[in-house]
Write a protein that holds these residues in place. Structure first.
Motif, mmCIF file in Angstrom:
data_model
loop_
_atom_site.group_PDB
_atom_site.id
_atom_site.type_symbol
_atom_site.label_atom_id
_atom_site.label_comp_id
_atom_site.label_asym_id
_atom_site.label_seq_id
_atom_site.Cartn_x
_atom_site.Cartn_y
_atom_site.Cartn_z
ATOM 1 N N ILE A 1 0.849 -1.202 0.000
ATOM 2 C CA ILE A 1 0.000 0.000 0.000
ATOM 3 C C ILE A 1 0.881 1.246 0.000
ATOM 4 C CG2 ILE A 1 -1.621 1.342 1.445
ATOM 5 C CD1 ILE A 1 -2.995 -0.870 -0.093
ATOM 6 N N MET B 1 1.873 2.091 -3.338
ATOM 7 C CA MET B 1 0.763 2.533 -4.195
ATOM 8 C C MET B 1 0.275 3.950 -3.867
ATOM 9 S SD MET B 1 0.336 -0.013 -6.196
ATOM 10 C CE MET B 1 -1.205 0.280 -6.978
ATOM 11 N N LEU C 1 -0.497 -8.117 -3.274
ATOM 12 C CA LEU C 1 -0.894 -6.941 -4.062
ATOM 13 C C LEU C 1 0.004 -6.869 -5.307
ATOM 14 C CD1 LEU C 1 -2.550 -4.248 -4.223
ATOM 15 C CD2 LEU C 1 -0.717 -3.188 -2.894
ATOM 16 N N GLY D 1 -2.704 -1.427 -9.213
ATOM 17 C CA GLY D 1 -4.045 -0.843 -9.078
ATOM 18 C C GLY D 1 -4.364 0.188 -10.145
ATOM 19 N N ALA E 1 -10.245 3.494 -5.437
ATOM 20 C CA ALA E 1 -9.048 2.735 -5.842
ATOM 21 C C ALA E 1 -9.443 1.284 -6.075
ATOM 22 C CB ALA E 1 -7.996 2.827 -4.744
ATOM 23 N N LEU F 1 -7.632 -2.191 -6.476
ATOM 24 C CA LEU F 1 -6.326 -2.835 -6.287
ATOM 25 C C LEU F 1 -6.458 -4.311 -6.633
ATOM 26 C CD1 LEU F 1 -5.743 -1.158 -2.803
ATOM 27 C CD2 LEU F 1 -4.698 -0.443 -4.972
ATOM 28 N N THR G 1 -10.111 -8.555 -6.473
ATOM 29 C CA THR G 1 -10.080 -7.093 -6.628
ATOM 30 C C THR G 1 -10.467 -6.460 -5.299
ATOM 31 O OG1 THR G 1 -10.818 -7.439 -8.892
ATOM 32 C CG2 THR G 1 -10.819 -5.185 -8.078
#
Lengths: 208, 164
Positions: free
Chosen positions: A96, A99, A123, A126, A137, A139, A150
């Motif tokens: 995260i 991102m 992950l 995204g 968002a 991802l 998703t």
């Protein structure tokens, strides 16, 4: 002077009229009745509004899951629709934190999740998407057996719905879990199509 | 906002109707006030003809008052078969002086005065009066016939009174 009885009777009675004072008294009666009549109507309205209010409260507190379900149903349908579209990723990243810089246009900051069913997935990247007409968002996660999931992050609706309950459901055979965490509304779509479950939403399972 | 149910003229007509029953001005106004209060309590009731409805309340109120005070016994009409059909003429054919009118009104009962008022002043038809009084047309016609005979008798003893 002689005249018909009818004419004399008319003249006789028409010579008698109410005084202004008497007319005012009658008008006052009329006014009082109007005033109290309004009150009576108000009382009636209050009397009938009580059951209506009770019904409203009952609806909000006991039937509100349905309302929640309706809102969430739209959300679920949107998530599943986008999940099935498998749109190309715009940004790549494994965490995260990686991102976050890409999602600066969001009204909120991307947050990691402590939910086990998220933490156990990888992950990969995204893209921006619209959820409930708001920028969100999307991802992409990889699960066991390289299955695609998703993960959506979007703003919590202004009315605060979907905040208290985590729930999971199925839409078109896709499992969806929705929850709120760290001030963000999360949804994850993907996963197995349980036996006997196909098509539209068939379950609403509050988990908390 | 205050809604005006009746015009001043209608109030006066109702007052005169009360006067025809009571033959006394103060009593007439009391009767009108009481009846009007009752009328106003009928809020929300469908009324095609509010004035007619008020007249009916006045009448019933007056009958109640008579029964309570035992001042006068309201005559229940008895049906009579040989009715004189003079509806069109009513009291047009009786010529009288002003004094005689006062005399007639003083000597007649409230129900007779009521008939005189409704026919001569309000110009109600027999059907309308029958409806107001909740009686049959035949009964009413016989009552009117008796009233006319009574007036004729009264006037027969005076020099001016003449039956047309």
């Amino acid at each position: 002077m002689n005249s018909t009885l009818k004419d004399h009777l008319k003249t006789h009675y028409e010579s008698h009229s109410l005084s202004n004072k008497q007319l005012n008294e009658l008008e006052k009666l009329n006014f009082k009745n109007d005033f109290y009549g309004e009150n009576k109507r108000s009382k009636k309205a209050i009397f009938w509004s009580i059951p209506a209010l009770v019904a409203g409260v009952v609806f909000i507190f006991f039937v509100s899951p349905k309302r929640n379900s309706l809102t969430s149903q739209q959300l679920v349908e949107e998530m599943v629709y986008n999940h099935n579209k498998t749109l190309n990723l715009e940004f790549s990243g494994r965490t995260i934190e990686e991102m976050k810089p890409y999602f600066g246009k969001l009204d909120f900051k991307l947050v990691p999740s402590q939910r086990q069913f998220v933490k156990e997935k990888r992950l990969i990247g995204g893209r921006y998407i619209s959820i409930n007409n708001k920028l969100a968002a999307e991802l992409k996660l990889k699960g066991d057996n390289n299955k695609n999931y998703t993960w959506y992050q979007t703003s919590i609706p202004a009315d605060g719905t979907l905040v208290n309950n985590q729930f999971e459901t199925y839409d078109h055979g896709v499992k969806v879990i929705i929850w709120a965490e760290k001030g963000v509304l999360h949804g994850i779509a993907g996963g197995p199509n349980p036996v006997g479950i196909a098509g539209k939403n068939v379950a609403f399972v509050p988990n908390n | 906002m205050q809604a005006k149910i009746f015009s001043s003229e209608t109030y006066n007509q109702a007052y005169r109707y009360c006067l025809s029953l009571t033959h006394h001005e103060d009593d007439a106004f009391d009767l009108l006030q009481t009846s009007f209060e009752k009328f106003l309590k009928q809020e929300g009731k469908e009324m095609d003809n509010p004035k007619f409805y008020l007249f009916r309340i006045i009448r019933n109120q007056f009958i109640d008052m008579c029964r309570k005070n035992k001042t006068w016994k309201w005559n229940e009409y008895k049906e009579e078969n040989n009715v004189a059909l003079f509806e069109k003429q009513m009291f047009d054919d009786i010529l009288v002086s002003k004094d005689e009118v006062e005399q007639i009104l003083s000597n007649t009962s409230p129900d007779d005065r009521e008939l005189l008022y409704l026919t001569a002043v309000e110009e109600y038809s027999v059907r309308e009066i029958a409806e107001l009084q909740d009686t049959s047309r035949g009964t009413l016609l016989s009552k009117l016939h008796r009233l006319k005979s009574k007036i004729r008798q009264q006037l027969g003893g005076t020099k001016i009174g003449r039956i047309g």
